[in-house]
Design a protein around this motif. Structure first.
Motif, PDB file in Angstrom:
ATOM      1  N   GLU A  87      28.534 -21.767  18.264  1.00 17.68           N
ATOM      2  CA  GLU A  87      27.691 -21.405  19.416  1.00 17.68           C
ATOM      3  C   GLU A  87      27.380 -22.624  20.267  1.00 17.68           C
ATOM      4  O   GLU A  87      27.344 -22.539  21.503  1.00 17.68           O
ATOM      5  CB  GLU A  87      26.400 -20.746  18.929  1.00 17.68           C
ATOM      6  N   ASP A  88      27.150 -23.764  19.630  1.00 20.07           N
ATOM      7  CA  ASP A  88      26.931 -25.010  20.384  1.00 20.07           C
ATOM      8  C   ASP A  88      28.158 -25.337  21.224  1.00 20.07           C
ATOM      9  O   ASP A  88      28.044 -25.665  22.412  1.00 20.07           O
ATOM     10  CB  ASP A  88      26.663 -26.181  19.428  1.00 20.07           C
ATOM     11  N   LYS A  89      29.334 -25.262  20.614  1.00 17.66           N
ATOM     12  CA  LYS A  89      30.567 -25.578  21.319  1.00 17.66           C
ATOM     13  C   LYS A  89      30.811 -24.611  22.477  1.00 17.66           C
ATOM     14  O   LYS A  89      31.264 -25.010  23.559  1.00 17.66           O
ATOM     15  CB  LYS A  89      31.758 -25.514  20.349  1.00 17.66           C
ATOM     16  N   GLN A  90      30.510 -23.346  22.258  1.00 15.39           N
ATOM     17  CA  GLN A  90      30.695 -22.365  23.321  1.00 15.39           C
ATOM     18  C   GLN A  90      29.810 -22.683  24.515  1.00 15.39           C
ATOM     19  O   GLN A  90      30.259 -22.620  25.671  1.00 15.39           O
ATOM     20  CB  GLN A  90      30.386 -20.962  22.784  1.00 15.39           C
ATOM     21  N   GLU A  91      28.559 -23.030  24.254  1.00 13.76           N
ATOM     22  CA  GLU A  91      27.643 -23.321  25.342  1.00 13.76           C
ATOM     23  C   GLU A  91      28.040 -24.599  26.065  1.00 13.76           C
ATOM     24  O   GLU A  91      27.957 -24.684  27.292  1.00 13.76           O
ATOM     25  CB  GLU A  91      26.204 -23.435  24.825  1.00 13.76           C
TER      26      GLU A  91
ATOM     27  N   CYS B 275      37.091 -35.443  27.475  1.00 14.04           N
ATOM     28  CA  CYS B 275      36.424 -36.591  26.865  1.00 14.04           C
ATOM     29  C   CYS B 275      35.217 -36.120  26.043  1.00 14.04           C
ATOM     30  O   CYS B 275      35.023 -36.552  24.893  1.00 14.04           O
ATOM     31  CB  CYS B 275      35.980 -37.580  27.939  1.00 14.04           C
ATOM     32  N   VAL B 276      34.427 -35.231  26.616  1.00 14.80           N
ATOM     33  CA  VAL B 276      33.272 -34.707  25.890  1.00 14.80           C
ATOM     34  C   VAL B 276      33.731 -33.913  24.677  1.00 14.80           C
ATOM     35  O   VAL B 276      33.202 -34.074  23.563  1.00 14.80           O
ATOM     36  CB  VAL B 276      32.396 -33.832  26.817  1.00 14.80           C
ATOM     37  N   ARG B 277      34.718 -33.066  24.843  1.00 11.62           N
ATOM     38  CA  ARG B 277      35.206 -32.239  23.735  1.00 11.62           C
ATOM     39  C   ARG B 277      35.706 -33.093  22.576  1.00 11.62           C
ATOM     40  O   ARG B 277      35.472 -32.769  21.405  1.00 11.62           O
ATOM     41  CB  ARG B 277      36.336 -31.332  24.240  1.00 11.62           C
ATOM     42  N   ARG B 278      36.434 -34.172  22.886  1.00 13.96           N
ATOM     43  CA  ARG B 278      36.985 -35.016  21.819  1.00 13.96           C
ATOM     44  C   ARG B 278      35.899 -35.587  20.915  1.00 13.96           C
ATOM     45  O   ARG B 278      36.106 -35.763  19.717  1.00 13.96           O
ATOM     46  CB  ARG B 278      37.787 -36.179  22.428  1.00 13.96           C
ATOM     47  N   HIS B 279      34.754 -35.889  21.510  1.00 12.40           N
ATOM     48  CA  HIS B 279      33.716 -36.573  20.750  1.00 12.40           C
ATOM     49  C   HIS B 279      32.738 -35.619  20.061  1.00 12.40           C
ATOM     50  O   HIS B 279      31.746 -36.060  19.471  1.00 12.40           O
ATOM     51  CB  HIS B 279      32.989 -37.565  21.658  1.00 12.40           C
ATOM     52  N   LEU B 280      33.049 -34.326  20.127  1.00 15.52           N
ATOM     53  CA  LEU B 280      32.256 -33.334  19.393  1.00 15.52           C
ATOM     54  C   LEU B 280      33.132 -32.561  18.405  1.00 15.52           C
ATOM     55  O   LEU B 280      32.724 -31.551  17.866  1.00 15.52           O
ATOM     56  CB  LEU B 280      31.598 -32.348  20.378  1.00 15.52           C
TER      57      LEU B 280
ATOM     58  N   ILE C  89      24.298 -31.916  32.409  1.00 11.29           N
ATOM     59  CA  ILE C  89      24.534 -30.912  31.380  1.00 11.29           C
ATOM     60  C   ILE C  89      23.489 -31.071  30.274  1.00 11.29           C
ATOM     61  O   ILE C  89      23.331 -32.155  29.705  1.00 11.29           O
ATOM     62  CB  ILE C  89      25.951 -31.043  30.802  1.00 11.29           C
ATOM     63  N   LYS C  90      22.782 -30.012  29.990  1.00  8.02           N
ATOM     64  CA  LYS C  90      21.743 -30.032  28.965  1.00  8.02           C
ATOM     65  C   LYS C  90      22.367 -29.702  27.610  1.00  8.02           C
ATOM     66  O   LYS C  90      22.842 -28.589  27.394  1.00  8.02           O
ATOM     67  CB  LYS C  90      20.641 -29.018  29.302  1.00  8.02           C
ATOM     68  N   LEU C  91      22.338 -30.656  26.709  1.00  8.48           N
ATOM     69  CA  LEU C  91      22.869 -30.453  25.372  1.00  8.48           C
ATOM     70  C   LEU C  91      21.733 -30.203  24.389  1.00  8.48           C
ATOM     71  O   LEU C  91      20.648 -30.778  24.533  1.00  8.48           O
ATOM     72  CB  LEU C  91      23.643 -31.688  24.904  1.00  8.48           C
ATOM     73  N   PRO C  92      21.961 -29.362  23.377  1.00  7.13           N
ATOM     74  CA  PRO C  92      20.979 -29.269  22.291  1.00  7.13           C
ATOM     75  C   PRO C  92      20.726 -30.662  21.714  1.00  7.13           C
ATOM     76  O   PRO C  92      21.644 -31.495  21.669  1.00  7.13           O
ATOM     77  CB  PRO C  92      21.656 -28.345  21.281  1.00  7.13           C
TER      78      PRO C  92
ATOM     79  N   GLN D 270      22.568 -36.055  19.968  1.00  8.45           N
ATOM     80  CA  GLN D 270      22.415 -37.132  18.998  1.00  8.45           C
ATOM     81  C   GLN D 270      23.765 -37.618  18.479  1.00  8.45           C
ATOM     82  O   GLN D 270      23.940 -38.808  18.174  1.00  8.45           O
ATOM     83  CB  GLN D 270      21.539 -36.656  17.835  1.00  8.45           C
ATOM     84  N   VAL D 271      24.739 -36.713  18.373  1.00 11.17           N
ATOM     85  CA  VAL D 271      26.086 -37.098  17.936  1.00 11.17           C
ATOM     86  C   VAL D 271      26.669 -38.133  18.892  1.00 11.17           C
ATOM     87  O   VAL D 271      27.307 -39.110  18.463  1.00 11.17           O
ATOM     88  CB  VAL D 271      26.998 -35.860  17.854  1.00 11.17           C
ATOM     89  N   LEU D 272      26.459 -37.940  20.179  1.00 11.06           N
ATOM     90  CA  LEU D 272      26.983 -38.885  21.167  1.00 11.06           C
ATOM     91  C   LEU D 272      26.149 -40.161  21.211  1.00 11.06           C
ATOM     92  O   LEU D 272      26.691 -41.270  21.300  1.00 11.06           O
ATOM     93  CB  LEU D 272      27.021 -38.225  22.550  1.00 11.06           C
ATOM     94  N   GLU D 273      24.846 -40.018  21.161  1.00  7.47           N
ATOM     95  CA  GLU D 273      23.973 -41.184  21.249  1.00  7.47           C
ATOM     96  C   GLU D 273      24.129 -42.113  20.046  1.00  7.47           C
ATOM     97  O   GLU D 273      24.063 -43.337  20.170  1.00  7.47           O
ATOM     98  CB  GLU D 273      22.516 -40.739  21.377  1.00  7.47           C
TER      99      GLU D 273
END
Length: 422
Positions: A136-140, A157-162, A219-222, A227-230
């Motif tokens: 659900e996170d990935k879909q959003e 780029c965003v997709r690769r890092h999640l 883009i508002k992320l959960p 935190q995964v990116l930060e």
């Protein structure tokens, strides 16, 4: 309905572009030598099933494998399992298939070869988020990226890092087997790390880059996803990783290849083709305005080219969604082009996505004639409202000028042709 000669020619050019990128033509000459061990075939993308079929048709030895493609894009195979999943927003089937794919390559030897088949659409179809991130996170995140106006390179780029499988992670899982990747490129610049978000190649971007993109587009992320990116915990595989030492990558079909095929059709019909670029990006409506300015200059002043001619271009534009229409970057480009041309006599155009799907619609694109917007207004349709509402598909459907191809089973990005007859 009988098609005009101009529309027939433009559709022939589009068909030639799609045909040039068919896996049956471009896969066989890149097949690897038979390994001492097993050959495992895996892949993802709108063209991946057709690529798998081309492998089966030209491989004499034993093989097995698993490929995921978009719903409606499957091609029957005997030894390679084909699974259909959702695109552009991933679903549970894509998630499960990505997990199975990692398991399939997790216990190989140095005598084995993994043949990877990737084409456009693979990023959504091969969805396996990092631990702690849900489907659900990935879909959003995908929905937000698609609405944002970000380029395909930025989105990937965003997709690769999640992801647990993109950004070189799939190749790392194959180690110590040899990895051979065949790519049909749907991205400007044809960079392997941007096709399907680069599951089998090293990544030059970082979590910091991905976070900057998220912030740039608001883009508002959960909180747990951000935190995964930060924290950097989503960092992808880099070029110095020893697990990527035995990879071999080939880009086997490109937007340029498709444009050159279309150019040959134009030339045979007596129109001088001019390929402006295979990597145009930017807001679709703004690109439409610029292309209209060039077409005006050709028609009025024979600069920079003499008419009759065809202006060809590829790449991938974007749409920042502000309205509530049916979307589609190719039809949005075309509508903005037509509005700026203002019925210029002797100028016709076609724009479409070579995978057969423009935006969320099962429609490749559309055709524009000098009288298109006049006919739309006669039907009570406001071109300006359609553009501001991101609803160009509805306008061209009402005119009977949509380009509907069905699944093309390849993907070399957007195709744009402007025909100037006088």
């Amino acid at each position: 309905m009988k098609l005009s000669p101009q529309r027939q020619l433009l559709e022939q050019m589009f068909a030639a572009a799609v045909e040039a990128a068919q896996p049956a033509h471009c896969v066989p000459r890149y097949l690897p030598e038979a390994p001492r061990g097993r050959l495992i075939v895996i892949g993802a993308g709108k063209g991946s099933a057709a690529m798998a079929r081309a492998v089966e048709d030209h491989w004499n030895g034993p093989l097995s494998g698993l490929v995921v493609t978009r719903y409606g894009y499957a091609v029957p195979c005997q030894r390679i399992e084909i699974v259909e999943a959702a695109h552009p927003v991933p679903d549970a089937t894509g998630l499960a298939t990505a997990g199975r794919m990692l398991e399939l390559v997790s216990a190989l030897s140095a005598d084995d070869t993994v043949l990877c088949l990737f084409s456009g659409g693979g990023s959504s179809l091969l969805a396996l988020p990092l631990p702690g991130i849900t489907l659900e996170d990935k879909q959003e995140v995908n929905r937000a990226l698609l609405r944002s106006g970000a380029t395909i390179s930025e989105m990937n780029c965003v997709r690769r890092h999640l992801s647990s499988i993109k950004g070189g992670r799939l190749a790392a899982a194959c180690h110590p087997a040899k990895v051979v990747t065949l790519i049909i490129s749907d991205v400007p610049g044809d960079r392997p790390m941007d096709v399907a978000s680069g599951p089998t190649v090293s990544d030059t971007t970082t979590c910091e880059d991905a976070l900057a993109i998220v912030d740039r587009y608001g883009i508002k992320l959960p909180a747990h996803v951000r935190q995964v990116l930060e924290s950097g915990s989503g960092e992808s595989i880099k070029s110095d990783d020893a697990r990527l030492a035995s990879i071999e990558t080939h880009v086997i079909a490109t937007p340029q290849l498709a444009l050159e095929a279309a150019a040959r059709v134009a030339h045979a019909a007596g129109f001088t083709p001019h390929i402006l670029s295979d990597r145009i990006e930017g807001e679709a409506a703004e690109v439409g305005k610029v292309m209209a300015g060039i077409a005006h200059q050709v028609a009025a002043h024979a600069q920079p080219f003499d008419a009759p001619c065809v202006l060809l271009s590829g790449g991938e534009t974007t749409v920042t969604v502000r309205g509530h229409g049916r979307g589609g970057r190719n039809v949005e480009f075309l509508l903005a082009l037509g509005m700026t041309l203002s019925g210029e006599d002797g100028v016709y155009a076609l724009a479409g996505d070579t995978d057969g799907v423009d935006g969320m619609e099962e429609i490749a694109g559309a055709y524009l004639a000098p009288d298109s917007l006049t006919r739309a207004r006669a039907l009570g349709i406001s071109p300006q409202h359609s553009l501001s509402n991101n609803d160009a598909h509805s306008l061209f459907l009402a005119l009977g000028d949509s380009l509907v191809t069905g699944p093309t089973r390849t993907n070399v990005n957007d195709f744009r042709a402007i025909l100037i007859t006088n």
